[in-house]
Design a protein around this motif. Structure first.
Motif, PDB file in Angstrom:
ATOM      1  N   ALA A 115       0.818  -1.217   0.000  1.00 23.18           N
ATOM      2  CA  ALA A 115       0.000   0.000   0.000  1.00 23.18           C
ATOM      3  C   ALA A 115       0.848   1.261   0.000  1.00 23.18           C
ATOM      4  O   ALA A 115       0.324   2.356  -0.194  1.00 23.18           O
ATOM      5  CB  ALA A 115      -0.915  -0.001   1.225  1.00 23.18           C
ATOM      6  N   SER A 116       2.144   1.099   0.235  1.00 19.91           N
ATOM      7  CA  SER A 116       3.001   2.264   0.432  1.00 19.91           C
ATOM      8  C   SER A 116       3.573   2.775  -0.882  1.00 19.91           C
ATOM      9  O   SER A 116       3.912   1.999  -1.770  1.00 19.91           O
ATOM     10  CB  SER A 116       4.139   1.875   1.376  1.00 19.91           C
ATOM     11  OG  SER A 116       4.994   2.969   1.558  1.00 19.91           O
ATOM     12  N   THR A 117       3.679   4.093  -0.976  1.00 17.64           N
ATOM     13  CA  THR A 117       4.276   4.691  -2.185  1.00 17.64           C
ATOM     14  C   THR A 117       5.611   5.367  -1.857  1.00 17.64           C
ATOM     15  O   THR A 117       6.159   6.084  -2.686  1.00 17.64           O
ATOM     16  CB  THR A 117       3.323   5.743  -2.785  1.00 17.64           C
ATOM     17  OG1 THR A 117       3.019   6.707  -1.769  1.00 17.64           O
ATOM     18  CG2 THR A 117       2.046   5.092  -3.280  1.00 17.64           C
ATOM     19  N   THR A 118       6.098   5.168  -0.650  1.00 20.30           N
ATOM     20  CA  THR A 118       7.361   5.799  -0.241  1.00 20.30           C
ATOM     21  C   THR A 118       8.318   4.739   0.274  1.00 20.30           C
ATOM     22  O   THR A 118       7.934   3.594   0.504  1.00 20.30           O
ATOM     23  CB  THR A 118       7.132   6.797   0.914  1.00 20.30           C
ATOM     24  OG1 THR A 118       6.700   6.059   2.064  1.00 20.30           O
ATOM     25  CG2 THR A 118       6.089   7.845   0.561  1.00 20.30           C
ATOM     26  N   ASP A 119       9.585   5.167   0.496  1.00 24.81           N
ATOM     27  CA  ASP A 119      10.495   4.329   1.252  1.00 24.81           C
ATOM     28  C   ASP A 119       9.923   4.175   2.659  1.00 24.81           C
ATOM     29  O   ASP A 119       9.105   4.993   3.096  1.00 24.81           O
ATOM     30  CB  ASP A 119      11.868   4.986   1.355  1.00 24.81           C
ATOM     31  CG  ASP A 119      12.581   5.083   0.004  1.00 24.81           C
ATOM     32  OD1 ASP A 119      12.029   4.583  -0.998  1.00 24.81           O
ATOM     33  OD2 ASP A 119      13.673   5.662  -0.032  1.00 24.81           O
ATOM     34  N   LEU A 120      10.385   3.146   3.362  1.00 21.00           N
ATOM     35  CA  LEU A 120       9.933   2.903   4.734  1.00 21.00           C
ATOM     36  C   LEU A 120      11.147   2.644   5.610  1.00 21.00           C
ATOM     37  O   LEU A 120      12.109   2.001   5.163  1.00 21.00           O
ATOM     38  CB  LEU A 120       9.020   1.673   4.782  1.00 21.00           C
ATOM     39  CG  LEU A 120       7.708   1.742   3.998  1.00 21.00           C
ATOM     40  CD1 LEU A 120       7.090   0.347   3.879  1.00 21.00           C
ATOM     41  CD2 LEU A 120       6.737   2.701   4.670  1.00 21.00           C
ATOM     42  N   SER A 121      11.107   3.125   6.843  1.00 19.93           N
ATOM     43  CA  SER A 121      12.214   2.845   7.761  1.00 19.93           C
ATOM     44  C   SER A 121      11.681   2.209   9.029  1.00 19.93           C
ATOM     45  O   SER A 121      10.472   2.201   9.300  1.00 19.93           O
ATOM     46  CB  SER A 121      12.985   4.130   8.101  1.00 19.93           C
ATOM     47  OG  SER A 121      12.284   4.897   9.049  1.00 19.93           O
ATOM     48  N   LEU A 122      12.601   1.667   9.803  1.00 21.73           N
ATOM     49  CA  LEU A 122      12.249   1.084  11.098  1.00 21.73           C
ATOM     50  C   LEU A 122      13.508   0.951  11.941  1.00 21.73           C
ATOM     51  O   LEU A 122      14.633   1.100  11.439  1.00 21.73           O
ATOM     52  CB  LEU A 122      11.568  -0.279  10.924  1.00 21.73           C
ATOM     53  CG  LEU A 122      12.330  -1.375  10.180  1.00 21.73           C
ATOM     54  CD1 LEU A 122      13.325  -2.103  11.075  1.00 21.73           C
ATOM     55  CD2 LEU A 122      11.360  -2.380   9.591  1.00 21.73           C
ATOM     56  N   SER A 123      13.295   0.654  13.200  1.00 22.28           N
ATOM     57  CA  SER A 123      14.391   0.415  14.124  1.00 22.28           C
ATOM     58  C   SER A 123      14.189  -0.940  14.765  1.00 22.28           C
ATOM     59  O   SER A 123      13.074  -1.262  15.189  1.00 22.28           O
ATOM     60  CB  SER A 123      14.399   1.503  15.201  1.00 22.28           C
ATOM     61  OG  SER A 123      15.343   1.212  16.196  1.00 22.28           O
ATOM     62  N   VAL A 124      15.247  -1.736  14.822  1.00 24.85           N
ATOM     63  CA  VAL A 124      15.121  -3.052  15.449  1.00 24.85           C
ATOM     64  C   VAL A 124      16.309  -3.260  16.384  1.00 24.85           C
ATOM     65  O   VAL A 124      17.456  -3.025  16.019  1.00 24.85           O
ATOM     66  CB  VAL A 124      14.983  -4.174  14.387  1.00 24.85           C
ATOM     67  CG1 VAL A 124      16.182  -4.280  13.463  1.00 24.85           C
ATOM     68  CG2 VAL A 124      14.688  -5.515  15.050  1.00 24.85           C
ATOM     69  N   GLU A 125      15.970  -3.678  17.597  1.00 24.15           N
ATOM     70  CA  GLU A 125      17.000  -3.839  18.616  1.00 24.15           C
ATOM     71  C   GLU A 125      17.792  -5.121  18.372  1.00 24.15           C
ATOM     72  O   GLU A 125      17.250  -6.117  17.869  1.00 24.15           O
ATOM     73  CB  GLU A 125      16.311  -3.905  19.993  1.00 24.15           C
ATOM     74  CG  GLU A 125      17.091  -3.231  21.083  1.00 24.15           C
ATOM     75  CD  GLU A 125      16.300  -3.209  22.397  1.00 24.15           C
ATOM     76  OE1 GLU A 125      16.942  -3.290  23.433  1.00 24.15           O
ATOM     77  OE2 GLU A 125      15.057  -3.119  22.357  1.00 24.15           O
ATOM     78  N   ASP A 126      19.047  -5.090  18.770  1.00 23.61           N
ATOM     79  CA  ASP A 126      19.905  -6.264  18.624  1.00 23.61           C
ATOM     80  C   ASP A 126      19.235  -7.480  19.278  1.00 23.61           C
ATOM     81  O   ASP A 126      18.722  -7.382  20.393  1.00 23.61           O
ATOM     82  CB  ASP A 126      21.258  -6.038  19.305  1.00 23.61           C
ATOM     83  CG  ASP A 126      22.077  -4.972  18.602  1.00 23.61           C
ATOM     84  OD1 ASP A 126      21.733  -4.615  17.466  1.00 23.61           O
ATOM     85  OD2 ASP A 126      23.062  -4.502  19.202  1.00 23.61           O
ATOM     86  N   GLY A 127      19.253  -8.595  18.584  1.00 21.62           N
ATOM     87  CA  GLY A 127      18.720  -9.833  19.142  1.00 21.62           C
ATOM     88  C   GLY A 127      17.261 -10.081  18.831  1.00 21.62           C
ATOM     89  O   GLY A 127      16.751 -11.170  19.091  1.00 21.62           O
TER      90      GLY A 127
END
Ligand SMILES: CC(C)(COP(=O)(O)OP(=O)(O)OC[C@H]1O[C@@H](n2cnc3c(N)ncnc32)[C@H](O)[C@@H]1OP(=O)(O)O)[C@@H](O)C(=O)NCCC(=O)NCCS
Length: 162
Positions: A115-127
């Motif tokens: 559904a997205s028309t843009t780049d997407l970012s996220l943050s994920v913790e180690d492990g």
């Protein structure tokens, strides 16, 4: 059967629950809903959903909400954990305990990407094993903040060579 639909303002209490799920992904370090509700990140990430530029999806199974994903834009002045740029929304995703590992998270993420028309970012913790899911869905590491990796999925990936 699991179905996915757009999240609306009436889903806010569930999205708040899911925000806590994302923050407390590691049971060994879980701080609990009361802690997160008092934390500034609570309003920053989910307060007032849906803002005009928010986009969210909820997964339902047997009439119960079992997971959600949403994207929200942040600014350089008040960045999210996984901030890359003001025109790249950051996503949050969570599935309720007892329903994980059934493909719901992947279905939600894929639906949001579609559904997205843009780049997407996220943050994920180690492990966090979620990192593997993100890699499989085309997110690549672009930075580090504390003990977390910032990942970016370029929308242009789907566009092919021009
Ligand atoms: C991360 C999360 C949203 C994934 O949703 P899910 O419905 O459990 O995941 P799926 O069943 O769709 O699995 C998709 C992939 O996720 C990865 N994965 C997710 N959780 C995993 C776990 N506990 N162990 C190993 N792999 C896992 C696997 O790569 C899996 O792919 P595979 O089936 O090919 O092995 C869900 O586990 C969750 O809510 N976790 C707690 C909150 C959280 O960590 N949120 C993300 C914060 S960045």
């Amino acid at each position: 059967m699991t179905t996915t639909r757009r999240a609306t303002a009436t889903d806010l209490p569930f999205l708040e629950e899911v925000f806590v799920i994302t923050m407390d992904w590691n049971p060994a370090n879980a701080k609990g809903a009361a802690h997160w509700r008092a934390d500034p990140t609570f309003q920053q990430y989910i307060g007032g959903f849906p803002r005009s530029t928010d986009f969210g999806l909820v997964a339902e199974r047997d009439g119960q909400t079992v997971g959600a994903v949403w994207s929200r834009y942040f600014t350089a002045e008040e960045p999210g954990y996984g901030f890359v740029a003001a025109d790249i929304p950051e996503i949050g995703i969570g599935v309720v305990e007892g329903r994980r590992g059934e493909g719901i998270g992947r279905a939600l993420l894929n639906a949001l990407i579609a559904a997205s028309t843009t780049d997407l970012s996220l943050s994920v913790e180690d492990g966090n094993p979620a990192e593997e899911l993100y890699r499989k869905q085309g997110f690549v590491p672009v930075g580090r903040v504390g003990n977390s990796t910032t990942m970016l999925r370029s929308e242009r990936r789907d566009a092919g060579p021009s």
